[in-house]
Scaffold this motif. Structure first.
Motif, PDB file in Angstrom:
ATOM      1  N   TYR A  73       0.834  -1.199   0.000  1.00 50.03           N
ATOM      2  CA  TYR A  73       0.000   0.000   0.000  1.00 50.03           C
ATOM      3  C   TYR A  73       0.870   1.251   0.000  1.00 50.03           C
ATOM      4  O   TYR A  73       0.613   2.196  -0.752  1.00 50.03           O
ATOM      5  CB  TYR A  73      -0.928  -0.018   1.219  1.00 50.03           C
ATOM      6  N   GLU A  74       1.903   1.255   0.828  1.00 50.12           N
ATOM      7  CA  GLU A  74       2.772   2.426   0.900  1.00 50.12           C
ATOM      8  C   GLU A  74       3.515   2.660  -0.410  1.00 50.12           C
ATOM      9  O   GLU A  74       3.652   3.807  -0.855  1.00 50.12           O
ATOM     10  CB  GLU A  74       3.759   2.274   2.057  1.00 50.12           C
ATOM     11  N   THR A  75       3.979   1.588  -1.060  1.00 50.86           N
ATOM     12  CA  THR A  75       4.660   1.764  -2.340  1.00 50.86           C
ATOM     13  C   THR A  75       3.695   2.270  -3.413  1.00 50.86           C
ATOM     14  O   THR A  75       4.061   3.120  -4.220  1.00 50.86           O
ATOM     15  CB  THR A  75       5.323   0.457  -2.809  1.00 50.86           C
ATOM     16  N   GLN A  76       2.477   1.776  -3.403  1.00 55.23           N
ATOM     17  CA  GLN A  76       1.490   2.245  -4.368  1.00 55.23           C
ATOM     18  C   GLN A  76       1.153   3.713  -4.136  1.00 55.23           C
ATOM     19  O   GLN A  76       1.006   4.492  -5.089  1.00 55.23           O
ATOM     20  CB  GLN A  76       0.223   1.397  -4.305  1.00 55.23           C
ATOM     21  N   ILE A  77       1.033   4.102  -2.877  1.00 47.52           N
ATOM     22  CA  ILE A  77       0.753   5.503  -2.551  1.00 47.52           C
ATOM     23  C   ILE A  77       1.895   6.390  -3.039  1.00 47.52           C
ATOM     24  O   ILE A  77       1.674   7.462  -3.613  1.00 47.52           O
ATOM     25  CB  ILE A  77       0.521   5.687  -1.040  1.00 47.52           C
ATOM     26  N   LYS A  78       3.138   5.948  -2.820  1.00 46.57           N
ATOM     27  CA  LYS A  78       4.287   6.742  -3.277  1.00 46.57           C
ATOM     28  C   LYS A  78       4.298   6.858  -4.800  1.00 46.57           C
ATOM     29  O   LYS A  78       4.597   7.924  -5.338  1.00 46.57           O
ATOM     30  CB  LYS A  78       5.588   6.114  -2.778  1.00 46.57           C
ATOM     31  N   GLN A  79       3.980   5.768  -5.485  1.00 48.54           N
ATOM     32  CA  GLN A  79       3.920   5.816  -6.949  1.00 48.54           C
ATOM     33  C   GLN A  79       2.832   6.777  -7.418  1.00 48.54           C
ATOM     34  O   GLN A  79       3.049   7.583  -8.333  1.00 48.54           O
ATOM     35  CB  GLN A  79       3.676   4.418  -7.523  1.00 48.54           C
ATOM     36  N   GLU A  81       1.612   9.238  -5.769  1.00 45.95           N
ATOM     37  CA  GLU A  81       2.007  10.592  -5.399  1.00 45.95           C
ATOM     38  C   GLU A  81       2.983  11.170  -6.418  1.00 45.95           C
ATOM     39  O   GLU A  81       2.838  12.329  -6.841  1.00 45.95           O
ATOM     40  CB  GLU A  81       2.650  10.560  -4.005  1.00 45.95           C
ATOM     41  N   THR A  82       3.956  10.378  -6.837  1.00 46.37           N
ATOM     42  CA  THR A  82       4.900  10.877  -7.843  1.00 46.37           C
ATOM     43  C   THR A  82       4.199  11.108  -9.183  1.00 46.37           C
ATOM     44  O   THR A  82       4.494  12.090  -9.866  1.00 46.37           O
ATOM     45  CB  THR A  82       6.083   9.910  -8.027  1.00 46.37           C
ATOM     46  N   ASN A  83       3.269  10.220  -9.539  1.00 42.65           N
ATOM     47  CA  ASN A  83       2.519  10.404 -10.781  1.00 42.65           C
ATOM     48  C   ASN A  83       1.681  11.674 -10.745  1.00 42.65           C
ATOM     49  O   ASN A  83       1.644  12.438 -11.706  1.00 42.65           O
ATOM     50  CB  ASN A  83       1.631   9.193 -11.072  1.00 42.65           C
ATOM     51  N   PHE A  84       0.989  11.893  -9.621  1.00 39.33           N
ATOM     52  CA  PHE A  84       0.167  13.084  -9.495  1.00 39.33           C
ATOM     53  C   PHE A  84       1.029  14.345  -9.471  1.00 39.33           C
ATOM     54  O   PHE A  84       0.651  15.374 -10.033  1.00 39.33           O
ATOM     55  CB  PHE A  84      -0.730  13.032  -8.250  1.00 39.33           C
ATOM     56  N   THR A  85       2.159  14.262  -8.822  1.00 41.40           N
ATOM     57  CA  THR A  85       3.042  15.419  -8.777  1.00 41.40           C
ATOM     58  C   THR A  85       3.516  15.785 -10.175  1.00 41.40           C
ATOM     59  O   THR A  85       3.526  16.965 -10.559  1.00 41.40           O
ATOM     60  CB  THR A  85       4.252  15.137  -7.861  1.00 41.40           C
ATOM     61  N   SER A  86       3.897  14.779 -10.957  1.00 39.96           N
ATOM     62  CA  SER A  86       4.336  15.067 -12.326  1.00 39.96           C
ATOM     63  C   SER A  86       3.171  15.586 -13.168  1.00 39.96           C
ATOM     64  O   SER A  86       3.343  16.507 -13.978  1.00 39.96           O
ATOM     65  CB  SER A  86       4.956  13.826 -12.965  1.00 39.96           C
ATOM     66  N   GLU A  87       1.982  15.021 -12.980  1.00 39.00           N
ATOM     67  CA  GLU A  87       0.799  15.495 -13.709  1.00 39.00           C
ATOM     68  C   GLU A  87       0.467  16.937 -13.329  1.00 39.00           C
ATOM     69  O   GLU A  87       0.127  17.754 -14.189  1.00 39.00           O
ATOM     70  CB  GLU A  87      -0.408  14.589 -13.442  1.00 39.00           C
ATOM     71  N   ILE A  88       0.567  17.243 -12.050  1.00 35.14           N
ATOM     72  CA  ILE A  88       0.276  18.607 -11.601  1.00 35.14           C
ATOM     73  C   ILE A  88       1.301  19.558 -12.192  1.00 35.14           C
ATOM     74  O   ILE A  88       0.969  20.676 -12.607  1.00 35.14           O
ATOM     75  CB  ILE A  88       0.249  18.678 -10.057  1.00 35.14           C
ATOM     76  N   GLY A  89       2.550  19.133 -12.260  1.00 36.26           N
ATOM     77  CA  GLY A  89       3.580  19.972 -12.879  1.00 36.26           C
ATOM     78  C   GLY A  89       3.278  20.236 -14.341  1.00 36.26           C
ATOM     79  O   GLY A  89       3.426  21.374 -14.831  1.00 36.26           O
ATOM     80  N   LYS A  90       2.834  19.193 -15.045  1.00 35.77           N
ATOM     81  CA  LYS A  90       2.481  19.365 -16.459  1.00 35.77           C
ATOM     82  C   LYS A  90       1.306  20.323 -16.622  1.00 35.77           C
ATOM     83  O   LYS A  90       1.312  21.211 -17.480  1.00 35.77           O
ATOM     84  CB  LYS A  90       2.140  18.017 -17.092  1.00 35.77           C
ATOM     85  N   VAL A  91       0.280  20.129 -15.797  1.00 40.89           N
ATOM     86  CA  VAL A  91      -0.904  20.979 -15.888  1.00 40.89           C
ATOM     87  C   VAL A  91      -0.543  22.409 -15.510  1.00 40.89           C
ATOM     88  O   VAL A  91      -1.030  23.372 -16.133  1.00 40.89           O
ATOM     89  CB  VAL A  91      -2.040  20.415 -15.004  1.00 40.89           C
TER      90      VAL A  91
END
Length: 141
Positions: A73-79, A81-91
């Motif tokens: 669960y923690e590894t999935q959350i970290k993944q 989080e990094t995906n959302f962070t990169s998406e937010i950066g793109k947006v």
């Protein structure tokens, strides 16, 4: 009357021995009852031990499975989080580009064109999407 003596018919070397008594039925039954009670008590003790061992094994297995699930669960959350962070950066980059374009179009727009309003509405939609992504990231944290 004549008194006659009756002599014993046993030879003089042998004396009559008293009969050996057989064990009584009550002694036999009490021994069986004790054996049955010991068997029942032994069975109860053994099942208690087995229950205790099974409970210990199950709790260990459950703890291991919970630890594995927690790490997954923690590894999935970290993944995520990094995906959302990169998406937010793109947006955010797109929003900044649209803001620049809007400023440019406001500067160059004439009173007859309505393109700036269209760009402004597109920017507001992108901002809404950015806010939704931020909210979902906060929920995941």
């Amino acid at each position: 009357m004549n008194a006659t003596t009756i002599e014993s018919s046993t030879p003089s070397g042998y004396e009559r021995q008293p009969r050996k008594s057989k064990p009584s039925i009550s002694l036999f039954l009490s021994i069986w009852i004790i054996l049955i009670a010991a068997g029942v008590l032994g069975t109860i003790w053994y099942t208690g031990k087995m229950k205790e061992q099974l409970a210990t094994q199950i709790s260990k297995q459950t703890a291991q499975q919970i630890a594995i699930l927690q790490t997954n669960y923690e590894t999935q959350i970290k993944q995520l989080e990094t995906n959302f962070t990169s998406e937010i950066g793109k947006v955010q980059g797109k929003v900044d580009a649209l803001n620049e374009l809007l400023e440019f179009s406001k500067d160059n727009a004439s009173s007859k064109t309505d393109n700036s309003n269209k760009l402004y509405s597109q920017i507001s939609e992108v901002k809404k999407q950015l806010d939704e992504l931020k909210k979902s990231l906060d929920v995941l944290k």
